[in-house]
Each structure stands twice: as structure tokens, then as C-alpha cells.
Design an enzyme around this catalytic site. Sequence first.
Site, PDB file in Angstrom:
ATOM      1  CB  VAL A   1      30.631  63.630  19.661  1.00 20.12           C
ATOM      2  CG1 VAL A   1      31.892  64.457  19.869  1.00 20.12           C
ATOM      3  CG2 VAL A   1      30.842  62.202  20.125  1.00 20.12           C
TER       4      VAL A   1
ATOM      5  CB  ILE B   1      42.093  59.429  27.797  1.00 19.60           C
ATOM      6  CG1 ILE B   1      41.126  58.639  28.680  1.00 19.60           C
ATOM      7  CG2 ILE B   1      43.513  59.356  28.334  1.00 19.60           C
ATOM      8  CD1 ILE B   1      41.430  57.139  28.717  1.00 19.60           C
TER       9      ILE B   1
ATOM     10  CE  LYS C   1      38.287  54.183  19.819  1.00 21.04           C
ATOM     11  NZ  LYS C   1      37.355  53.600  20.788  1.00 21.04           N
TER      12      LYS C   1
ATOM     13  N   GLY D   1      38.492  58.739  23.552  1.00 24.17           N
ATOM     14  CA  GLY D   1      37.536  59.791  23.915  1.00 24.17           C
ATOM     15  C   GLY D   1      38.141  60.942  24.692  1.00 24.17           C
TER      16      GLY D   1
ATOM     17  N   GLY E   1      31.161  58.929  24.959  1.00 24.84           N
ATOM     18  CA  GLY E   1      30.142  59.741  25.635  1.00 24.84           C
ATOM     19  C   GLY E   1      30.180  61.169  25.153  1.00 24.84           C
TER      20      GLY E   1
ATOM     21  CD  GLU F   1      43.928  64.140  22.690  1.00 27.83           C
ATOM     22  OE1 GLU F   1      44.978  64.791  22.619  1.00 27.83           O
ATOM     23  OE2 GLU F   1      43.919  62.918  22.956  1.00 27.83           O
TER      24      GLU F   1
ATOM     25  CG  ASP G   1      36.183  51.575  18.226  1.00 25.62           C
ATOM     26  OD1 ASP G   1      35.985  52.619  17.578  1.00 25.62           O
ATOM     27  OD2 ASP G   1      36.453  51.581  19.449  1.00 25.62           O
TER      28      ASP G   1
ATOM     29  CE  LYS H   1      35.974  55.765  16.759  1.00 21.57           C
ATOM     30  NZ  LYS H   1      35.283  56.602  17.720  1.00 21.57           N
TER      31      LYS H   1
HETATM   32  N1  HSE Z   1      32.384  52.379  20.460  1.00 21.94           N
HETATM   33  C1  HSE Z   1      33.510  52.911  21.160  1.00 21.94           C
HETATM   34  C2  HSE Z   1      33.666  52.197  22.482  1.00 21.94           C
HETATM   35  C3  HSE Z   1      33.436  54.373  21.450  1.00 21.94           C
HETATM   36  O1  HSE Z   1      32.869  51.346  22.841  1.00 21.94           O
HETATM   37  O2  HSE Z   1      34.627  52.513  23.172  1.00 21.94           O
HETATM   38  C4  HSE Z   1      33.848  55.222  20.320  1.00 21.94           C
HETATM   39  O3  HSE Z   1      35.091  54.853  19.824  1.00 21.94           O
END
Ligand code: HSE
Length: 459
Positions: free
Chosen positions: A33, A155, A224, A153, A321, A148, A220, A124
Site C-alpha cells: 500500500v 471503496i 471492518k 480498500g 491491492g 478510509e 479481518d 482496521k
Molecule cells: N486481507 C484482506 C482481504 C485485505 O482479503 O480482503 C485487507 O483487508
Amino acid sequence: MTLRPPAATSPAADRRDADAKPIQVGLLGIGTVGSGTFNVLVRNQAEIRRRAGRGIEIAMVADLDTARAEAIVGERAHVVGDARKVIANPDIDIVVELIGGYGIARTLVLEAIAAGKHVVTANKALLAVHGNEIFAAARDKGVMVAFEAAVAGGIPIIKALREGLTANRIEWIAGIINGTTNFILSEMRDKGLDFDVVLKEAQRLGYAEADPTFDIEGIDAAHKATIMSAIAFGIPVQFDKAHVEGITKLQAADIRYAEQLGYRIKLLGITKRRDNGIELRVHPTLVPARRLIANVEGAMNAVVVQGDAVGTTLYYGKGAGSEPTASAVIADLVDVTRLHTADPDHRVPHLAFQPESLADTPILPIDDVVTSFYLRLQVADQAGVLAKITGILAEHVISIDALLQRPSQDVGAEGGSKTDVIILTHDTVEGQMRRAIAQMQALPTVLAPIVSLRKEELA
Ligand code: HSE
């Protein structure tokens, strides 16, 4: 025709003119990133300056791998191995934290805030777990913490929830907010394969990490969902109250049966307003195949938001990405650049609601969640078995929506005829369903652990 910028006649334009030195940014971490952020900022610098009213320049980069960092930034930024040198530099206005995790990243973010720096982060995990502490520290110092890139990501879902939908009483949010698991589920459905096989393939292709735990266990996505829940409902971040289930136990048979009933299975992050509290949960979910979100395939992300005024809105794009995430990081840099001279009380609050107006609405325990269910029972193919099962559901006031019976694929060494019974229910309180499942499981004619998955109509 060339449009010239208007003459600097307004007080704001005067201020910008007087303040023409680019805002100085320090990057902590220049991995995927970070390098995307550096490259996009350089590539689009003229456009970004026209938008922000001032240039934005990455002046310093801290990374343990200084040689790799230097290879990326060349002569354009000063590379150091010690992040604290960035924080200590009085010329740095904004610190961008791209280290990840909640160890050293938390310490450095708090130190940056204490040093009076604005912070932009894609982290996050850090915000879902330590957000309340970090936002409070930022308020005390009058600095901004922008994030953000932490959710979905590229969006702009934080911007949408916090600003674009600010007129609404938000009712619920449901999102595919983890690309790795969405890729795995798409492959399982397309190829009829089980989880383990697809995970190995996803790791080989680089879609899943060598240690995929955070993704495949739903952690993860829960980070979020926790952040979105706080912004949507004006509550503190409460990751510890989220109910989290991943996709590791999902079987190809259930994806196939769901399909036959008109559903797809997606790992959704869901947060919902109810009369007695707020639901916050991540789990594999049956979604009607005709919904747009059910057709989000591969590593893409999508978030559906239901507001009372706007109705349903859908946000779709790349959730990870290099440059998609950089897009979100730079949007935050522009926001901070535009607002850093504003009175802190007139900036957009971190969690969308004024800090003194955050509510203490409880996050509901999973037993109090209301949802419909998909059940799969492997039963002995004998008279009266179905009657017993439906009787138990009726006893618990659980109403059946659809029922399917199919020969079981699992013949078993002990012989005897087995069949799969698949039941879709109407909405019920989860605790009732849990008790009904325990009772059904105890029947001698139920031959294998009952599979239960939650279902959301998202209507
Ligand atoms: N590992 C996450 C995903 C991306 O697969 O969406 C970063 O939060």
C-alpha cells in the site's frame, strides 16, 4: 479553452496562497500500500494539488528494509529505518501508518498524535480494537485520524457512511468485506470443491496469505464490520462484542443445496439496528442469488447500506491491492490537507457522530439475534423422521419456509438408507434455533452433526 484558477481574492484563497509549501507527509511502512501511495501521489500530483489547494509530498519514509524503500522512492524522499525519526521531525504534518497490527502500530500512532501530527491509517485491526483510545487522544490534541483505507480498500464506504448518508437513520449494513474469502467461496461454488482444496490453490495464486487465519476465520471482516457499525449507529468501536465465524467449516454440499434453493453463500459482515440493541456479526450467509451482492465474485468487495431516507445503496470495488488502497489513503491525505487549518470542532467527527453524542446502545449477544436459517440434517430414511423434526421446530415456534429432500452422498460403511433433509426457516431468535437444533441432534434418527447457516434476504 484553458481555464485559469480564479484570482486569490477570498480569505481562503489568500490563506492557500500564503501557505503554498506542500504539506509534508511521513510514511511508516512502504510495502504494497505504501508504494502504491507513493506512486499514485507522484503520478497524479498536479490533479491532487488542484483538488487539495496545496501540494502533498511524501518527504520521509520509515521502513525496516531501507534498501527496498530507497529503491522505491529514489531521491524523492528521505528514508530512515526508525519510525520515531519521522514522528520527531517537526516538518512532518501527517503521519501515514501502514505497518498493520495492533502492537508497535498502536504505540507509534499514539506517539504521532502526542507529537501533534495528523494520522492517516489503513489499519482496521488497530481501530477496531483500540479506536476509542486513539480517537480520544486525537480529540485531546486537536488532530485528525483518517481511515478510509481501513474498510473495503478502494471503496469510499467510510466517506459514504459518515458524510454522504448523514441525513439517514441507518437500518443495516451487509458487506462482502474480505476479498480472500470471497475468492475462495467463488471458487468453491464454480468448481464444486471443498474449502481445504481451494485454500491451497488460493495460497498458490497469492490470493491468500501463507497464514490466512485473519481472513478465513472472519476476523479481518469483523474488524471492518466493527468500524462500520460504530459510524453507522454512533456507538464506540466494540470488536470484542462482535460474533465472528469464518468459512473453514463450509462444505461443498451446502453450497450446492443453497444453489438449488436459489441462494448463494457469502461471508457477510452484518450490523443491524434492532429495538433492543445492535447486531454485529460475521458469518457465512445464504443470500438470494438474485441480489446484486450475491453476484460479487472473486476478490471483489461490496457493501449494501439501508438508510431510512435513501433506501438501499450498494458500493462495489476492489477491497485490497496496492493502488486501490492507495486511492483511499490519498483521499484521506487530501481531506486532512483541506481541513487541517479548520477549527477542530468543525471537522467531521471521527465516528460521524459528535463524540459527546455517542450512544451506549448494547451490542446484542448472538442468542438474541433474529435471522432465518438453512439447516441440513442427515437422517435415516424411515417413516416419521420428518414429522419428529418439524414437530421440534414447531415446538420452538420456528416456521418452515422451504424444504428439500435429497439422497445423501454419504453412504457410510454401516449400510442403511440415509437422506439429506434441507430446511429453510423464517426469521427466528437464534437462541430458540440453538435449542431446537440440540433437541433434533439428540434424535437417534439424525445420523450426523446438523449443519446450520444463517440466511439474510437483504430485502
Ligand atoms: N486481507 C484482506 C482481504 C485485505 O482479503 O480482503 C485487507 O483487508
